[in-house]
Every structure is written in structure tokens, then in C-alpha cells.
Scaffold this motif. Structure first.
Motif, PDB file in Angstrom:
ATOM      1  N   ILE A   1       0.840  -1.204   0.000  1.00  0.00           N
ATOM      2  CA  ILE A   1       0.000   0.000   0.000  1.00  0.00           C
ATOM      3  C   ILE A   1       0.869   1.245   0.000  1.00  0.00           C
ATOM      4  N   ARG A   2       1.890   1.229   0.821  1.00  0.00           N
ATOM      5  CA  ARG A   2       2.801   2.379   0.895  1.00  0.00           C
ATOM      6  C   ARG A   2       3.513   2.616  -0.435  1.00  0.00           C
ATOM      7  N   SER A   3       3.931   1.554  -1.120  1.00  0.00           N
ATOM      8  CA  SER A   3       4.606   1.705  -2.408  1.00  0.00           C
ATOM      9  C   SER A   3       3.680   2.319  -3.460  1.00  0.00           C
ATOM     10  N   ILE A   4       2.417   1.890  -3.467  1.00  0.00           N
ATOM     11  CA  ILE A   4       1.449   2.465  -4.401  1.00  0.00           C
ATOM     12  C   ILE A   4       1.298   3.959  -4.143  1.00  0.00           C
ATOM     13  N   TYR A   5       1.211   4.322  -2.871  1.00  0.00           N
ATOM     14  CA  TYR A   5       1.085   5.745  -2.521  1.00  0.00           C
ATOM     15  C   TYR A   5       2.286   6.542  -3.019  1.00  0.00           C
ATOM     16  N   ARG A   6       3.516   6.021  -2.792  1.00  0.00           N
ATOM     17  CA  ARG A   6       4.697   6.786  -3.178  1.00  0.00           C
ATOM     18  C   ARG A   6       4.802   6.924  -4.694  1.00  0.00           C
TER      19      ARG A   6
ATOM     20  N   GLY B   1       2.874  12.662  -9.374  1.00  0.00           N
ATOM     21  CA  GLY B   1       2.163  13.937  -9.410  1.00  0.00           C
ATOM     22  C   GLY B   1       3.061  15.151  -9.373  1.00  0.00           C
ATOM     23  N   GLY B   2       4.373  14.939  -9.141  1.00  0.00           N
ATOM     24  CA  GLY B   2       5.305  16.058  -9.122  1.00  0.00           C
ATOM     25  C   GLY B   2       5.377  16.755  -7.776  1.00  0.00           C
ATOM     26  N   TRP B   3       6.316  17.687  -7.663  1.00  0.00           N
ATOM     27  CA  TRP B   3       6.563  18.383  -6.411  1.00  0.00           C
ATOM     28  C   TRP B   3       5.401  19.287  -6.007  1.00  0.00           C
ATOM     29  N   ASN B   4       4.580  19.648  -6.956  1.00  0.00           N
ATOM     30  CA  ASN B   4       3.464  20.552  -6.655  1.00  0.00           C
ATOM     31  C   ASN B   4       2.103  19.862  -6.741  1.00  0.00           C
ATOM     32  N   GLY B   5       2.116  18.541  -6.787  1.00  0.00           N
ATOM     33  CA  GLY B   5       0.871  17.793  -6.911  1.00  0.00           C
ATOM     34  C   GLY B   5       0.038  17.821  -5.643  1.00  0.00           C
ATOM     35  N   ARG B   6      -1.231  17.475  -5.775  1.00  0.00           N
ATOM     36  CA  ARG B   6      -2.138  17.494  -4.625  1.00  0.00           C
ATOM     37  C   ARG B   6      -1.763  16.447  -3.588  1.00  0.00           C
ATOM     38  N   ILE B   7      -1.272  15.292  -4.032  1.00  0.00           N
ATOM     39  CA  ILE B   7      -0.951  14.210  -3.098  1.00  0.00           C
ATOM     40  C   ILE B   7       0.215  14.597  -2.204  1.00  0.00           C
ATOM     41  N   ILE B   8       1.293  15.080  -2.818  1.00  0.00           N
ATOM     42  CA  ILE B   8       2.476  15.435  -2.032  1.00  0.00           C
ATOM     43  C   ILE B   8       2.224  16.659  -1.155  1.00  0.00           C
ATOM     44  N   SER B   9       1.199  17.433  -1.498  1.00  0.00           N
ATOM     45  CA  SER B   9       0.887  18.657  -0.754  1.00  0.00           C
ATOM     46  C   SER B   9      -0.103  18.440   0.382  1.00  0.00           C
ATOM     47  N   THR B  10      -0.507  17.190   0.612  1.00  0.00           N
ATOM     48  CA  THR B  10      -1.491  16.887   1.654  1.00  0.00           C
ATOM     49  C   THR B  10      -0.824  16.051   2.746  1.00  0.00           C
TER      50      THR B  10
ATOM     51  N   ASN C   1       1.228  10.984   6.298  1.00  0.00           N
ATOM     52  CA  ASN C   1       1.253  10.420   7.651  1.00  0.00           C
ATOM     53  C   ASN C   1       0.603   9.040   7.716  1.00  0.00           C
ATOM     54  N   VAL C   2      -0.505   8.883   6.985  1.00  0.00           N
ATOM     55  CA  VAL C   2      -1.267   7.629   7.046  1.00  0.00           C
ATOM     56  C   VAL C   2      -0.724   6.588   6.081  1.00  0.00           C
ATOM     57  N   LEU C   3      -0.517   6.991   4.817  1.00  0.00           N
ATOM     58  CA  LEU C   3      -0.183   6.024   3.769  1.00  0.00           C
ATOM     59  C   LEU C   3       1.305   5.732   3.653  1.00  0.00           C
ATOM     60  N   ASP C   4       2.133   6.524   4.289  1.00  0.00           N
ATOM     61  CA  ASP C   4       3.562   6.219   4.323  1.00  0.00           C
ATOM     62  C   ASP C   4       3.986   5.888   5.751  1.00  0.00           C
TER      63      ASP C   4
ATOM     64  N   MET D   1       1.857   3.131   7.545  1.00  0.00           N
ATOM     65  CA  MET D   1       2.000   1.827   6.898  1.00  0.00           C
ATOM     66  C   MET D   1       3.340   1.176   7.237  1.00  0.00           C
ATOM     67  N   VAL D   2       4.405   1.957   7.244  1.00  0.00           N
ATOM     68  CA  VAL D   2       5.717   1.403   7.575  1.00  0.00           C
ATOM     69  C   VAL D   2       5.783   1.031   9.058  1.00  0.00           C
ATOM     70  N   VAL D   3       5.171   1.842   9.922  1.00  0.00           N
ATOM     71  CA  VAL D   3       5.108   1.508  11.343  1.00  0.00           C
ATOM     72  C   VAL D   3       4.389   0.181  11.556  1.00  0.00           C
TER      73      VAL D   3
END
Length: 309
Positions: free
Chosen positions: A237-242, A248-257, A262-265, A268-270
Motif C-alpha cells: 500500500i505504501r509503495s502504491i502511494y509513493r 504527481g510532481g513536487w506541486n501535486g495534490r498528493i504530495i501537498s497533503t 502520515n497515514v499512507l507512508d 503503513m511502515v510503522v
């Protein structure tokens, strides 16, 4: 100051953060500290397991992953105090991307031992080949991600930084493909084992096969298998998120949220690390194997060399 003026000032400050912060937000200090503590405890648990059970491969895998996560979240904590510091941002994104890769290596090693214990006849690959093939893929993914992280961290312009980001993305995609193949093989193994359908055509109602499973499919191995499966799924799940995040790039909505990260990276690793720190392979897998080997040696007139994993 009037309420409308206060709201306008707050909105202006928020706009400034979005415009100037590489995160497009300020990492929450308390969240960063929480993850540093969680990863620190998990790393300590794996370190003591490596010493207690002499599982030295835990040091360059699970322990190294934990240290990488601590450094990455320390970078985010640094950013929470100074969000304009580009070094803190690049340190955290590089470390949090690369750190779980060594932990995947631990998962591959554990499954190799599990397939050996439960029955190599149910596996499409021999137990050793799981380690050889997927550890090699892990190393390749690590090199690609590390190269991308090095380029991004030393970049002086946006184009070079984007190049580093794309290389890291390629490494994560490669890792995701390898992990998908591994999970497919692992799922097939457990399906064949639980339905007694080994390669080679042994009948599912074979008394010898049923006896083999009843002797080996004990509570410890059930818990170890469940913990490994859960850990692998969370890392998937974490790999799909990354992949989605970097695509999406440095200015994408995903990286900006922040909550997504916190949840998907982080979470998940914790979960992946704690599942194997609690259901510890030293106790639930390797100790059981040594005890069973000792019993077999006592029951056998001519002792045979102890099998290692």
C-alpha cells in the motif's frame, strides 16, 4: 484588530506557506516526534532480536530501515521548525523513500525460511531462490532510489531536481513490480500448502501430506505467516502511494497533503515493522526450527546436520 482583518492576516500567512514551503504545508511537530519514537522503539526491538537470536541479517535490513526512517522523520521535524530549509526537506523525502527497501529484504528472508519449514514442494521457487532473486531486486531498487535521491539533494535547479525525482520514481515502480510478483508467489505457496497441492502431483488426500502439514502448521508458524502477510500488504500500500505521490510532481495534490503522507507512508511502515517486531521471527520461526531439529536428532539413530535458513 477586527475579526475580518485577523482572518485576512491568517489567510495571507497560509498563502505564504503554500507558496514558499516545499511541502506546501508545515509538518506537524507532534506527529514527527511520535513517528521518531515509534521507529526508535521498533529499531531497538529488532536490534535486541538480532543479538538474542543471532539473526545478524536483521542489522542491515530491519535495523537499517528503522534508522533510515528515524533520519527521515527527524528531517520532517527539522522542517516543522524551519520549513524553508531545503536540506531538511530533501533529507526527509530521500530517507523516507529509501528506508523501507531494506525492510522488504527482511520480509524476503523470512518467507524463504517459512517456505523451507512448511514444505519446498508447495513453492514454485526453491526457498533459496526467493532470497537470491528478490534480494537482488531490492538492491537494484535501492541503488536506483539512492541515485535519484543523491541527484535531487544536490540539485541547483528545478530541472535537475525533477530528474532526481523521476529516477526515484523509477526505483519505486521497479520495487512495486518486484513486490507484486513476490506477493503472487507467496499467495500461490499458501494456497498450495493449505489445499495440499504440491508441485509434483502428490494427491491432496495423501495421508503423508496431511501428516506433514499437521506437524508443521503450528500456532507459531500461523502467526508468523499472518504477520509477514500483513507486513507485506502494508508495504505494498505504501509503495502504491509513493508512486502516485512522485508521479504527481513536487506541486501535486498528493504530495501537498500532509495526512496522506502520515497515514499512507508513515503509518503503513510503522505497522509493517511492528507486526514483525511483535511476532518476532527469532521466537516464532527460527527458535521453533532449532527445537524441532534437536528433537529429530534425538529420535534419529544417526544424527544429520542441522538445517539452517
Amino acid at each position: 484588530m477586527s475579526e475580518s482583518a485577523t482572518n485576512a492576516t491568517t489567510a495571507a500567512a497560509a498563502s505564504s506557506i503554500i507558496a514558499n514551503s516545499p511541502y506546501h504545508y508545515i509538518p506537524t511537530e507532534g506527529v514527527c516526534i511520535t513517528f521518531i519514537v515509534l521507529f526508535g522503539l521498533a529499531t531497538a526491538a529488532f536490534f535486541f532480536s538480532a543479538i538474542r537470536f543471532r539473526l545478524w541479517w536483521l542489522l542491515p535490513t530491519a535495523c537499517l530501515a528503522g534508522i533510515g526512517e528515524i533520519v527521515g522523520w527527524a528531517g520532517r521535524l527539522w522542517s516543522s521548525l524551519n520549513y524553508m530549509n531545503s536540506n531538511a526537506f530533501l533529507a526527509q523525502i530521500t530517507c523516507t523513500i529509501i528506508a523501507p527497501t531494506p525492510f522488504l529484504a527482511a520480509c524476503f528472508i523470512i518467507f524463504s525460511a517459512l517456505s523451507q519449514r512448511l514444505g519446498p514442494a508447495y513453492s514454485r521457487l526453491s526457498p533459496r531462490w526467493y532470497s537470491r532473486i528478490f534480494l537482488t531486486c531490492d538492491i537494484i531498487a535501492l541503488v536506483i532510489q539512492g541515485t535519484g535521491g543523491g541527484i535531487a539533494s544536490s540539485a541547483d535547479d528545478d530541472s535537475t531536481q525533477n530528474l532526481g525525482s523521476n529516477i526515484m520514481l523509477a526505483g519505486i515502480v521497479f520495487q512495486l513490480v518486484a513486490l507484486s510478483i513476490f506477493m503472487s508467489l507467496m499467495a500461490e505457496f499458501y494456497w498450495r500448502f493449505l489445499t495440499t497441492r504440491p508441485f509434483g502431483g502428490v494427491a491432496s488426500n495423501s495421508s503423508a501430506s496431511t501428516l506433514y502439514i499437521s506437524r508443521h502448521w503450528n500456532t507459531k508458524l500461523k502467526l508468523m505467516s499472518a504477520a509477514l502477510s500483513f507486513s507485506t500488504v502494508t508495504l505494498f500500500i505504501r509503495s502504491i502511494y509513493r508512486v502516485i505521490e512522485l508521479a504527481g510532481g513536487w506541486n501535486g495534490r498528493i504530495i501537498s497533503t500532509q495526512v496522506y503522507f502520515n497515514v499512507l507512508d508513515g503509518a503503513m511502515v510503522v505497522l509493517a515493522m511492528y507486526s514483525l517486531a511483535i511476532i518476532n521471527p527469532g521466537y516464532f520461526l527460527y527458535r521453533d526450527a532449532v527445537e524441532e531439529s534437536d528433537m529429530l536428532e534425538k529420535d534419529t539413530p544417526t544424527s544429520t546436520p542441522r538445517e539452517t535458513y
